[in-house]
Design a protein around this motif. Structure first.
Motif, short mmCIF file in Angstrom:
data_model
loop_
_atom_site.label_atom_id
_atom_site.label_comp_id
_atom_site.label_asym_id
_atom_site.label_seq_id
_atom_site.Cartn_x
_atom_site.Cartn_y
_atom_site.Cartn_z
N ARG A 133 -9.76 -0.97 1.09
CA ARG A 133 -8.77 -1.12 -0.02
C ARG A 133 -8.82 -2.47 -0.30
NH1 ARG A 133 -3.74 -2.72 1.28
NH2 ARG A 133 -3.31 -2.91 3.46
N GLU A 146 -0.99 -6.35 -1.34
CA GLU A 146 0.40 -6.86 -0.92
C GLU A 146 0.28 -8.58 -0.35
OE1 GLU A 146 -1.49 -5.32 2.91
OE2 GLU A 146 -1.56 -4.93 0.70
N HIS A 147 -0.91 -8.80 -0.70
CA HIS A 147 -1.25 -10.27 -0.11
C HIS A 147 -0.51 -11.04 -1.18
CE1 HIS A 147 -3.04 -14.06 1.06
NE2 HIS A 147 -3.69 -13.24 1.97
N ARG A 150 -6.26 -5.62 -0.91
CA ARG A 150 -4.96 -5.91 -0.38
C ARG A 150 -3.90 -6.51 -1.22
NH1 ARG A 150 -3.42 -8.46 4.52
NH2 ARG A 150 -4.54 -10.25 4.28
N TYR A 168 -11.74 -9.49 -0.59
CA TYR A 168 -12.56 -8.25 -0.95
C TYR A 168 -14.00 -8.64 -1.43
CZ TYR A 168 -12.49 -3.32 -2.21
OH TYR A 168 -12.69 -2.04 -2.14
N SER A 180 0.72 1.85 -6.15
CA SER A 180 -0.62 1.45 -5.40
C SER A 180 -1.58 2.31 -5.68
CB SER A 180 -0.09 1.30 -4.12
OG SER A 180 -1.44 1.59 -3.19
N ALA A 233 -6.44 -12.52 -1.65
CA ALA A 233 -6.91 -11.43 -1.58
C ALA A 233 -8.36 -10.92 -2.29
CB ALA A 233 -5.76 -10.33 -2.04
N PRO A 281 0.89 -1.39 -0.03
CA PRO A 281 -0.10 -0.18 -0.11
C PRO A 281 0.86 1.40 -0.06
CG PRO A 281 -0.05 -1.14 2.25
CD PRO A 281 0.57 -2.07 1.29
#
Ligand code: 6PG
Length: 258
Positions: free
Chosen positions: A108, A112-113, A110, A123, A86, A119, A81
């Motif tokens: 948001r 970065e997962h 994720r 969501y 990003s 991810a 993030p």
């Protein structure tokens, strides 16, 4: 019912930014008035940055005006993030921090997962929890902002990809031919359920693709990801350079296409 397309062509980027902020504000007030809250999905890419900054400066004295707004993302790059690529990072700097938007109203993706598919499912859970949508149906967002790439991609739905063909999932993993390769993206099902989709395009670099989408010359144009965006109401906000190749009567200012 076929999508209602509205095309607004503004003389310059200042008018374009002001119109984008005004449209967003009007749709926010309408949603809060009718449904008590505003479910707003931000676009990725760089084009919306000036709109976010305009909204932040316009409401710097009245951030509470956004107290009924939940912020989502149309897509995210699979990066941390705080990474410059990003989409969350951009919105955080240009909109959330200046307006001091509380964490619990910022949803948001994720990026970065380590496992993008996990991810994406996470969501979907977030969308289900906040929108109360029927799992067998589609969540309905009030406003979904989108940009457009020169290949006709929108959100992270790229031509010829599985993400574009997805018909069941709400959120899936996108494959980008350039930039961060892995993405998280809302699918066409969610995009086409939105009350309003607002396409933002500015600059002469977008003129060819805007022409292909709004005045398709061949079948391939009608299959481009952005051309498959058909919710009840679609608004195209263009500055004059982005509209430069349009020939139809919507090339001259505000025009409603049915
Ligand atoms: C992303 C986007 C993408 C973007 C277009 C246009 O995360 O990249 O969601 O669909 O809107 O690529 O990008 P620009 O606004 O930077 O031209």
């Amino acid at each position: 019912m076929s999508a209602r397309h509205e095309v607004h062509v503004l003389n310059d980027i200042t008018q374009w930014t002001a119109q984008a902020a005004a449209l967003t504000r009007d749709l926010q007030q309408q949603a809060v008035h009718e449904r008590g809250r505003f479910l707003f999905a931000l676009s990725g890419g760089r084009t919306p940055e000036q709109v976010y900054r305009r909204l932040a400066s316009q409401f710097s004295d009245a951030p509470q005006e956004w107290s009924s707004t939940h912020f989502f993302f149309s897509d995210e790059r699979c990066v941390p993030p705080d990474h410059p690529d990003s989409n969350y990072h951009l919105a955080e700097a240009a909109l959330f921090r200046p307006l001091n938007i509380p964490e619990d109203r910022i949803h948001r993706m994720r990026g970065e997962h380590p496992n993008p598919d996990v991810a994406a499912r996470e969501y979907e859970d977030v969308l289900r929890a906040v929108t109360n949508a029927d799992p067998a149906g589609w969540p309905q967002l009030d406003l979904l902002m989108l940009g457009i790439g020169n290949d006709g991609h929108t959100a992270s739905l790229f031509p010829g990809t599985d993400a574009l063909r997805e018909r069941r999932r709400w959120v899936t993993v996108g494959d980008a031919p350039s930039g961060p390769p892995k993405r998280l993206t809302l699918t066409l099902g969610v995009i086409n359920q939105a009350t309003v989709v607002l396409f933002l395009a500015s600059g002469d670099g977008k003129a060819d693709i805007v022409k292909a989408i709004l005045e398709p010359q061949q079948d391939a144009d009608r299959q481009l990801p952005a051309a498959l965006v058909r919710p009840d109401r679609v608004i195209w906000l263009l500055d004059r350079p982005a509209a430069a190749k349009l020939t139809g009567d919507h090339a001259e200012g505000h025009k409603r296409l049915t």
